[in-house]
Design a protein around this motif. Structure first.
Motif, short mmCIF file in Angstrom:
data_model
loop_
_atom_site.label_atom_id
_atom_site.label_comp_id
_atom_site.label_asym_id
_atom_site.label_seq_id
_atom_site.Cartn_x
_atom_site.Cartn_y
_atom_site.Cartn_z
N PHE A 365 0.80 -1.23 0.00
CA PHE A 365 0.00 0.00 0.00
C PHE A 365 0.83 1.27 0.00
O PHE A 365 0.40 2.31 -0.46
CB PHE A 365 -1.02 -0.01 1.13
CG PHE A 365 -0.46 -0.02 2.53
CD1 PHE A 365 -0.56 1.09 3.34
CD2 PHE A 365 0.13 -1.16 3.06
CE1 PHE A 365 -0.10 1.08 4.65
CE2 PHE A 365 0.59 -1.19 4.37
CZ PHE A 365 0.49 -0.07 5.16
N GLY A 391 -2.50 -1.16 5.84
CA GLY A 391 -3.07 -1.30 4.51
C GLY A 391 -2.77 -2.69 3.98
O GLY A 391 -2.36 -3.58 4.74
N HIS A 404 -4.66 -5.42 6.03
CA HIS A 404 -4.43 -4.61 7.22
C HIS A 404 -3.07 -4.93 7.83
O HIS A 404 -2.94 -5.21 9.02
CB HIS A 404 -5.54 -4.81 8.26
CG HIS A 404 -5.51 -3.79 9.35
ND1 HIS A 404 -5.49 -4.12 10.67
CD2 HIS A 404 -5.49 -2.44 9.30
CE1 HIS A 404 -5.46 -3.03 11.41
NE2 HIS A 404 -5.46 -1.99 10.60
N SER A 437 -10.65 -2.68 -1.98
CA SER A 437 -9.42 -1.89 -1.96
C SER A 437 -8.21 -2.66 -2.49
O SER A 437 -7.18 -2.07 -2.80
CB SER A 437 -9.12 -1.40 -0.54
OG SER A 437 -9.01 -2.49 0.36
N GLY A 448 -6.93 -2.86 2.24
CA GLY A 448 -6.65 -1.72 3.09
C GLY A 448 -7.69 -1.63 4.20
O GLY A 448 -8.45 -2.56 4.44
N ASN A 484 -5.43 6.01 -1.87
CA ASN A 484 -5.55 6.50 -0.50
C ASN A 484 -6.56 7.65 -0.45
O ASN A 484 -6.58 8.49 -1.35
CB ASN A 484 -4.19 6.98 -0.02
CG ASN A 484 -4.07 7.07 1.49
OD1 ASN A 484 -4.78 6.40 2.22
ND2 ASN A 484 -3.17 7.90 1.96
N THR A 518 -7.34 3.54 3.59
CA THR A 518 -6.00 3.23 3.11
C THR A 518 -6.05 2.29 1.91
O THR A 518 -7.00 1.53 1.72
CB THR A 518 -5.16 2.59 4.23
OG1 THR A 518 -5.68 1.29 4.54
CG2 THR A 518 -5.19 3.45 5.48
N GLY A 520 -5.16 -0.89 -0.62
CA GLY A 520 -4.76 -2.29 -0.52
C GLY A 520 -3.44 -2.49 -1.24
O GLY A 520 -2.75 -1.54 -1.61
#
Length: 561
Positions: A365, A391, A404, A437, A448, A484, A518, A520
């Protein structure tokens, strides 16, 4: 040189890494600042007496500090060479980003280790302090055009001389921080870590002998060099070019390029960044030392078997001109260095993917989203919350990317919501994975996240982020991830930054929120070749919506059920 058998060498490697790990743990458990105590934005290690090269680093410290700390120790060695006066019990402190630092928040402590009156090696500690002055609480000033606007710059100075703490220096640092108690706690944590490391190392030397440990140090570096040379030899000879961009520098809304020409010749590699953009007006410049450290991190991700010490850099030549934003000097601002090194790491990944497609990993990310909120509590006391956020990582030949996750610059962890809410007057009203994402692919990127934070007092808001205009790229036919996004509430509705990923001079009232979405990670491989069972699972869990499944994977409604 003293001979050493393989068993003893392995035992010493474990013992030395344990010393660095204990130093890390000591700081994590005693720091006042959640970015150190919870996020583990710190590092400890042992460094060569004459060259400052990294000898041993702990397994939990930030990899980005490995290369940079070697330059930091060299800065202290140079000071001692000029001025003399080195004694047992000395400890040097500094945060100068142009002399082995990264940015002003990262404070380094360097201590000599003496044996029988001779310098044997150095111990060093680095940790991210919460606030060190400057125009913006937390130090991440998106509008900085000089380092003077980012905080107090401290060259290498003696914090402790022959065991005696310089209280005047401590007072000077406290007077230039909005949260001096937090910094005082972090400083004492670092000093305690050095004290413990010195005791543990002395016991090791007593048990095995100075000559044996010195031989082990040399052997560690030689082995790292041999393994790196073998890894480079496995790549085809040739030059492989790759480039990516940063959104802007926070001052001028125009992209900046990070370009690499990676050349492989036998067992040597040359990394040439000469085609990168010139130094930026805003705070996304980095120093030569930081650029080398970022290259080290990228190579360590690809060549995972190579040990973490300076030996792995011996076969590599770096071309990082001071005419680029990757080799900037004083007083260029550097608060947002994390964004630049993330793009640099991605560029190294991209070039190596061309050299060896089997190692190709899509882009992560690529932004820490350095977000600061600051204000006053009802009792009038000052609070400054700084945090970074997660992300998605890129898809790869074997698996989907992690969702994440943290960025590949570090082993740091995202501070837990419970800790941030306990430490600061904020409330997280959302902390969730962000659907659609991830970059589509045979192996998609990781997802994300969405973070929504409500301020419980009036608060000023500052952000240095990236990937707002150019998304994380896919490889081998994979698609890019989502961009983003950042916004904040106003009486008239939600607002977004003119600079997309960077903002300052924003104030929200108690009860209003900021929202961060955020990116991915990029996808790996053609999306049409994704296993339908994997796609069905993504739809069932909400990772991919039906509309995105139809758009990105060519799936008609109901087909992937």
């Amino acid at each position: 040189m003293t001979a050493i058998d393989p068993v003893t060498l392995a035992v010493l490697k474990g013992r030395l890494e344990q010393i660095a790990d204990e130093m890390d743990a000591t700081l994590y458990r005693s720091a006042f600042n959640p970015i150190i105590a919870e996020a583990r934005d710190a590092c400890h290690g042992l460094y060569h007496a004459e060259t400052g090269d990294t000898l041993v680093q702990g397994t939990r410290g930030l990899p980005i500090f490995v290369g940079a700390m070697a330059f930091a120790v060299r800065a202290v060695i140079a000071k001692v060479a000029r001025e003399g006066g080195l004694e047992p019990g000395d400890t040097f402190l500094f945060n100068d980003p142009y002399a082995g630092g990264t940015h002003l928040n990262d404070f380094r402590l360097v201590r000599p280790v003496f044996r029988e009156g001779r310098l044997f090696c150095w111990l060093a500690s680095v940790g991210h302090w919460l606030d060190i002055g400057g125009n913006v609480p937390g130090g991440y000033n998106p509008k900085a055009t000089e380092s003077f606007q980012e905080g107090v710059r401290v060259p290498p100075v003696k914090l402790i001389a022959a065991g005696r703490l310089n209280q005047d220096l401590v007072g000077l640092l406290a007077a230039n921080s909005r949260v001096p108690v937090s910094n005082w706690g972090d400083l004492n944590g670092q000093l305690n870590a050095l004290d413990l490391g010195e005791r543990r190392f002395a016991a090791l030397l007593d048990a095995y002998g100075d000559a044996t440990v010195a031989t082990a140090f040399a052997a560690f570096s030689d082995r790292a060099e041999a393994l790196m040379r073998a890894a480079i030899r496995a790549l085809p000879d040739g030059t492989f070019a790759f480039a990516d961009v940063l959104d802007n520098d926070g001052i001028v809304d125009a992209p900046l390029t990070i370009a690499l020409d990676l050349t492989v010749e036998g067992d040597r590699m040359r990394l040439d960044f000469s085609r990168s953009s010139p130094p930026a007006q805003g705070p996304i410049n980095i120093s030569y030392a930081t650029a080398v450290a970022a290259c080290y991190v990228a190579l360590k991700h690809v060549f995972t078997d190579v040990p973490a010490n300076a030996g792995c850099l011996r076969p590599i030549t770096f071309v990082i001109p001071d005419t680029t934003l990757l080799g900037a000097g004083a007083p260029r601002p550097m608060a947002g260095y994390t964004e630049t090194i993330l793009r640099l790491i991605g560029v190294v990944f991209g070039a190596l993917a061309q050299a060896d497609p089997a190692r190709a990993t899509a882009a992560p990310f690529g932004t820490i989203n350095a977000l600061s909120l600051a204000g006053h509590r009802p009792d009038g006391s000052r609070w400054v919350m700084f945090s970074f956020f997660g992300g998605g990582l890129g898809g790869n030949p074997e698996t989907d990317g992690l969702s994440h996750a943290n960025n590949p610059i570090s082993t740091a962890t995202i501070p837990p919501v419970e800790i941030l809410e306990a430490a600061y007057p904020v409330l997280f009203t959302q902390w969730a994975l962000r659907p659609d994402s991830a970059g589509a692919g045979t192996h998609r990127g990781g997802l994300g996240a969405v973070y929504e934070i409500e301020a419980l007092t009036d608060a000023d808001v500052f952000l240095i982020g990236e990937r707002g205009t150019v998304p994380p790229f896919g490889v081998a036919g994979g698609r890019p991830a989502a961009l983003n996004r950042f916004a904040w509430q106003t009486p008239g509705g939600w607002a977004s930054p003119p600079m997309i990923s960077k903002v300052t001079d924003v104030r929200i009232r108690a009860g209003e929120r900021v929202r961060l979405e955020t990116p991915g990670g990029g996808g790996w491989g053609p999306p049409a070749e994704r296993a339908r069972e994997a796609l069905r699972r993504d739809l069932r869990l909400g990772y991919v919506t039906p509309g995105a499944a139809a758009r990105d994977y060519g799936v008609e409604p109901g087909e992937a059920r």
